[in-house]
Design an enzyme around this catalytic site. Structure first.
Site, PDB file in Angstrom:
ATOM      1  N   SER A 131       0.853  -1.193   0.000  1.00  0.00           N
ATOM      2  CA  SER A 131       0.000   0.000   0.000  1.00  0.00           C
ATOM      3  C   SER A 131       0.891   1.247   0.000  1.00  0.00           C
ATOM      4  O   SER A 131       1.682   1.416  -0.927  1.00  0.00           O
ATOM      5  CB  SER A 131      -0.954  -0.044   1.191  1.00  0.00           C
ATOM      6  OG  SER A 131      -1.987   0.897   1.046  1.00  0.00           O
ATOM      7  N   ASP A 186      -8.575  -5.128  -5.998  1.00  0.00           N
ATOM      8  CA  ASP A 186      -8.128  -3.982  -5.215  1.00  0.00           C
ATOM      9  C   ASP A 186      -8.602  -2.706  -5.909  1.00  0.00           C
ATOM     10  O   ASP A 186      -7.949  -2.196  -6.795  1.00  0.00           O
ATOM     11  CB  ASP A 186      -6.599  -3.978  -5.086  1.00  0.00           C
ATOM     12  CG  ASP A 186      -6.105  -2.870  -4.172  1.00  0.00           C
ATOM     13  OD1 ASP A 186      -6.942  -2.073  -3.696  1.00  0.00           O
ATOM     14  OD2 ASP A 186      -4.895  -2.793  -3.929  1.00  0.00           O
ATOM     15  N   HIS A 243      -7.262  -5.606  -1.544  1.00  0.00           N
ATOM     16  CA  HIS A 243      -6.030  -4.943  -1.111  1.00  0.00           C
ATOM     17  C   HIS A 243      -5.183  -5.876  -0.245  1.00  0.00           C
ATOM     18  O   HIS A 243      -3.994  -5.646  -0.058  1.00  0.00           O
ATOM     19  CB  HIS A 243      -6.413  -3.685  -0.333  1.00  0.00           C
ATOM     20  CG  HIS A 243      -5.339  -2.649  -0.240  1.00  0.00           C
ATOM     21  ND1 HIS A 243      -4.645  -2.161  -1.330  1.00  0.00           N
ATOM     22  CD2 HIS A 243      -4.813  -1.995   0.835  1.00  0.00           C
ATOM     23  CE1 HIS A 243      -3.770  -1.257  -0.944  1.00  0.00           C
ATOM     24  NE2 HIS A 243      -3.839  -1.143   0.359  1.00  0.00           N
TER      25      HIS A 243
END
Length: 706
Positions: free
Chosen positions: A552, A633, A665
Site C-alpha cells: 500500500s 483492489d 487490497h
C-alpha cells in the site's frame, strides 16, 4: 505437552488455529470464542465455538460447524449464535454450555444474511436484539442469492460511490435490524417472528461500509445508537459520519421513531465506537474534527442524557481545539458502576489499555495506562460485575492470541490462555524481539521494532529485512499478523527492522500529520536515517545484503525508493499493491484520501501530486523488484501493478509479477496466501543469498491446544 513447530514457516503461520476475541459470561467465570483452522492437506477450513473456563484456562468444544458464528451470551449458561443456511438465509440458534446439543433449538430463520449481533436484557425479562444486514431501497431485507438476476451485466451510475474496496455498489445498503427475544417453556422465540428496520424511511446506512461492524452501533433498555454517513454530502469526498439515537422501549415497535442526530459543534469527521452506560442513559463515543481526514485524532465525547441530544461534552478539551490528550482512543468500555471508562489506544508500537473518569468534568488528568500482558490489545470486555477487572484479548510478535484478566485497581494481570503458549508452539520467544530509537529527519526521534531469528548468534551477521508499513497513517505494532508477520522473515535468516517513520500513528499527531503534503519527503528521509542507524549500530546486521518490502503506502515507498539513492542500498525490493503514480490517485474510491494527503484536488493542486510521483524517477530504477497486485483492489487498481512491471521489464531489470484475480487490497485466502509467502521469500532469498528452503516439509501443522 506443548507441541512445537520445528520451524516457523508460512505453512505453520497459516494453519495455526485462529481465535476470535473472548466474550466473558455475565458472572465472569467463562468466556465464549470462535476458533478456526485451515488444512493444506484437505484444503478445507473448520470452525468451532468453544467455552473457556477462566479460572482453569481449560476449554471445551460446544459447536463444531463451519456455518456457525458470533456466539453471544444470554445468561451464565445459555448463548445465542448465528448459523448460515441455504440460499443466503441465517438462523438464530440458542444452545447451552452445561447441556450442549441437548438444549439446542432454533429461534428463527431470517431469509437474508445478518451479522454483528448484539443483545441487551430488558426490564420485562425479554432480550433486545440488534444486528446488521442488507436492505433494498424500500427497506426490505435484501438477499443477493435469491434476487432475480438481470439479463444484462451493465452497471450504470450517476453518483459516487461507484465501487468501494472490492465491490461494485448496488442500490442495497447496510441497515440495523432490531427485535426482541422471549423465553417460554425453556425455549426462546423471536417476538412476532420478525426483525424491524431501524433505518427504514431514511437514506442512512449503518454499519459504515466497507469495514463497519458491531462497533458502529449499540443497544440498551432505552434504545439504539448508531453511526452513519451524512447522506447530504458526497460520501467519496468526505468522511463525515454522525451519531444517531433511536428511542425504543420494547424493541417490537413496528414503526420506529425517526433517528435523531447527536450534535457535536466543531467536530464533523468520523463518529465511532458508541457505547451505552449500564443504566442506558449515557453514551460515550469518539469523533474526529476534520471531515476530509480519515486518520484525524478521535476525541472522546460523552452524551450525558439520551433525552438531550444537543448536550455533549468533550474530554480534555482545550481552547486551541487540539485537545489535551495527544493520543487516539479507539474501543470504549464502561466499568460496572459507570464511574470509569476503559479505553484502548496506540502508544509506541503497541495498543494499550487506559482508564479515566467517566465524567469529563472530573477527568482532569489525561488517562493512565492499565498494566496488561506484553503485546497489543485487540479486544476489551468487562469481567462480570467488577468495576476494575477486564477480560483482555491481545496478541504479540510471537503469540497469535492471548486471553488475560487485568485488575485495573491493583495494576496487575494474569494470563488465562495463550494460543501458542506465548510463542513456544511456534518456536518463538520474546528474546528475539527488540526495539530501537534513532534521530529522524528533523528534531524528533523515530521508533522501529526489531525481530531476530530464534537461533540468533550475536557473533554472526544476518542480512537486513527492511519492512515499510502502509497507511500511510498506520504503524508496525508488537502484534500478530497473518499477512505481514516479521517472524516469518526472521526465521528465514534475516534481522527484521520495521520502522515507524513520519506518518505513523501512536507517536503523537505532530509525527503523524507530518506526512501531509510530503509523501516522499520526511518519511523517506526517516527511512534513510533508520538504515544508516542500523548500519552503524547493529553489528550483527549485514546491510550489504539488505532487502526491502512494503504494501500500500509501503508499496508506494518501495517505488519511490527505486528512483532514489536508498534504492541502490538493497539487493531486492518487493512492492505489494503499491502506488506507481500519484497522478493516478483519482482512480481510487475514497477520494477524501488524496484530497487530504495531497492538500487539494488534482485539478486545483496538480503540483503536489506531481512532486511526489514515483513515475517521475523511473530513469533511476535499477534494483530487482517483485510486483504483487490483485484485481479486486479498487483502492489501487491493477494498473498500478502492471505499469511498474512493464517498466522494469522494458528496462531489463530483473522483475516478476504475481497477480491474484480474486483478492482485494489484502491476500486473505489461505491457498493464495501460501503462494504469496513462497513467492516473496523465494525472491528476497535469491538476491540476499539466504538459502531457499521448502517450508512445507520443515513446519508442522498445529492442532488446537488450550
Amino acid at each position: 505437552m506443548t507441541l512445537k513447530a520445528t520451524k516457523f514457516t508460512p505453512e505453520v503461520l497459516l494453519t495455526a488455529p485462529r481465535r476470535s476475541p473472548g466474550s466473558p459470561s455475565p458472572d465472569g467465570r467463562k468466556a465464549l470464542y470462535m476458533v478456526s483452522t485451515y488444512s493444506f492437506e484437505t484444503h478445507k477450513k473448520t470452525a468451532q465455538i468453544r467455552v473457556l473456563d477462566i479460572a482453569s484456562g481449560q476449554s471445551t468444544v460446544l459447536v463444531e460447524d463451519l456455518n456457525a458464528s458470533e456466539p453471544t451470551w444470554l445468561s451464565d449458561d445459555e448463548f445465542l449464535y448465528l448459523k448460515s443456511c441455504d440460499k443466503g438465509a441465517t438462523a438464530l440458534v440458542v444452545d447451552s454450555v452445561s447441556k450442549p446439543v441437548a438444549a439446542l433449538h432454533e429461534v428463527a430463520t431470517i431469509n437474508s444474511g445478518i451479522s454483528n449481533i448484539k443483545v441487551a436484557k430488558l426490564k420485562d425479562g425479554r432480550f433486545a436484539l440488534a444486528c446488521s444486514g442488507l436492505a433494498t431501497p424500500d427497506g426490505r431485507p435484501a438477499n443477493p442469492e435469491t434476487e432475480k438476476k438481470p439479463y444484462s451485466s451493465a452497471k450504470i451510475y450517476t453518483s459516487l460511490f461507484v465501487r468501494h474496496w472490492d465491490t461494485w455498489l448496488t442500490e442495497n445498503r447496510n441497515v440495523i435490524w432490531y427485535g426482541a427475544l422471549e423465553k417460554r417453556d425453556a425455549k426462546y422465540s423471536l417476538v412476532g417472528n420478525s426483525l424491524f428496520n431501524a433505518l427504514g424511511g431514511t437514506e442512512l446506512s449503518s454499519p459504515v461500509a466497507p469495514f463497519g461492524g458491531s462497533g458502529d452501533f449499540d443497544i440498551s433498555s432505552s434504545g439504539l445508537v448508531f453511526v452513519a454517513k451524512d447522506p447530504t454530502i458526497n460520501p467519496a469526498c468526505y468522511t463525515k459520519t454522525d451519531l444517531y439515537y433511536v428511542p425504543l422501549k420494547t424493541f417490537t415497535e413496528t414503526d420506529p421513531p425517526a433517528p435523531k442526530v447527536v450534535e457535536t459543534p466543531g467536530l464533523e469527521g468520523y463518529s465511532q465506537s458508541p457505547v451505552f452506560s449500564h443504566d442506558g442513559r449515557r453514551v460515550a463515543f469518539t469523533r474526529m474534527r476534520s471531515k476530509q481526514y480519515e486518520s484525524d485524532k478521535p476525541r472522546l465525547l460523552l452524551l450525558p442524557d439520551v433525552d438531550d441530544l444537543g448536550n455533549v461534552y468533550e474530554f480534555w478539551q482545550t481552547d486551541d481545539g487540539e485537545g489535551g490528550w495527544d493520543t487516539r482512543p479507539e474501543a470504549i468500555v464502561w466499568s460496572a458502576d459507570d464511574s470509569t471508562l476503559f479505553l484502548t489506544a496506540e502508544a509506541n508500537g503497541r495498543t494499550l489499555v487506559w482508564k479515566t473518569h467517566s465524567d469529563p468534568a472530573k477527568a482532569k488528568d489525561t488517562p493512565e495506562v492499565v498494566k496488561t500482558v506484553e503485546g497489543s490489545v485487540t479486544d476489551l470486555r468487562l469481567l462480570g460485575k467488577s468495576s476494575s477487572k477486564l477480560f483482555v484479548t491481545s496478541s504479540s510478535l510471537i503469540d497469535n492470541s492471548c486471553y488475560s484478566v487485568t485488575d485495573a485497581s491493583k495494576d496487575t494481570f494474569s494470563v488465562v490462555s495463550s494460543n501458542s503458549k506465548q510463542g513456544k508452539t511456534f518456536g518463538l520467544s520474546r528474546s528475539s524481539c527488540d526495539e530501537i530509537w534513532f534521530k529522524g529527519a528533523g528534531e524528533y526521534r523515530v521508533h522501529a521494532l526489531v525481530v531476530r531469528p530464534s537461533n540468533f548468534d550475536k557473533n554472526k551477521k544476518y542480512p537486513l529485512c527492511f519492512l515499510i508499513h502502509g497507511g500511510p497513517q498506520g504503524a508496525w505494532q508488537d502484534g500478530w499478523s497473518t499477512r505481514w508477520n516479521p517472524a516469518i522473515f526472521a526465521e528465514q535468516g534475516y534481522v527484521v527492522v520495521a520502522p515507524n517513520p513520519t506518518g505513523s500513528t501512536g507517536y503523537g499527531m505532530a509525527l503523524q500529520d507530518g506526512i501531509t503534503g510530503d509523501w516522499g519527503g520526511r518519511p523517506y528521509n526517516d527511512l534513510v536515517a533508520c538504515f544508516e542507524y542500523v548500519e552503524e549500530n547493529l553489528h550483527y546486521v549485514d546491510t550489504q545484503r539488505a532487502v526491502a518490502l512494503g504494501a500500500s503506502y509501503g508499496g508506494y515507498m518501495i517505488n519511490w525508493i527505486q528512483g532514489h539513492p536508498l534504492g541502490r542500498k538493497f539487493k531486492a525490493l518487493v512492492c505489494h499493491d503499491g502506488v506507481f503514480s500519484t497522478l493516478n490517485q483519482w482512480s481510487t474510491e475514497e477520494l477524501f484520501f488524496p484530497i487530504h494527503d495531497f492538500e487539494g484536488t488534482i485539478y486545483d493542486n496538480r503540483e503536489a501530486y506531481e512532486k511526489w510521483d514515483p513515475a517521475r524517477h523511473v530513469n533511476e530504477w535499477a534494483t530487482p523488484q517483485l510486483i504483487i497486485h490483485s484485481e479486486l483492489d479498487y483502492r489501487l487498481p491493477i494498473t498500478e501493478g502492471l505499469s511498474p512491471f512493464n517498466i522494469l521489464q522494458a528496462k531489463g531489470i530483473p522483475s516478476k509479477l504475481v497477480m491474484f484475480p480474486d483478492e482485494n487490497h489484502w491476500v486473505l485466502k489461505p491457498e493464495n496466501s501460501l503462494v504469496w509467502h513462497r513467492e516473496v521469500l523465494a525472491w528476497i532469498n535469491k538476491y540476499s543469498g539466504v538459502e531457499a528452503e521448502d517450508g512445507a516439509r520443515e513446519g508442522v501443522a498445529l492442532p488446537v491446544r488450550d
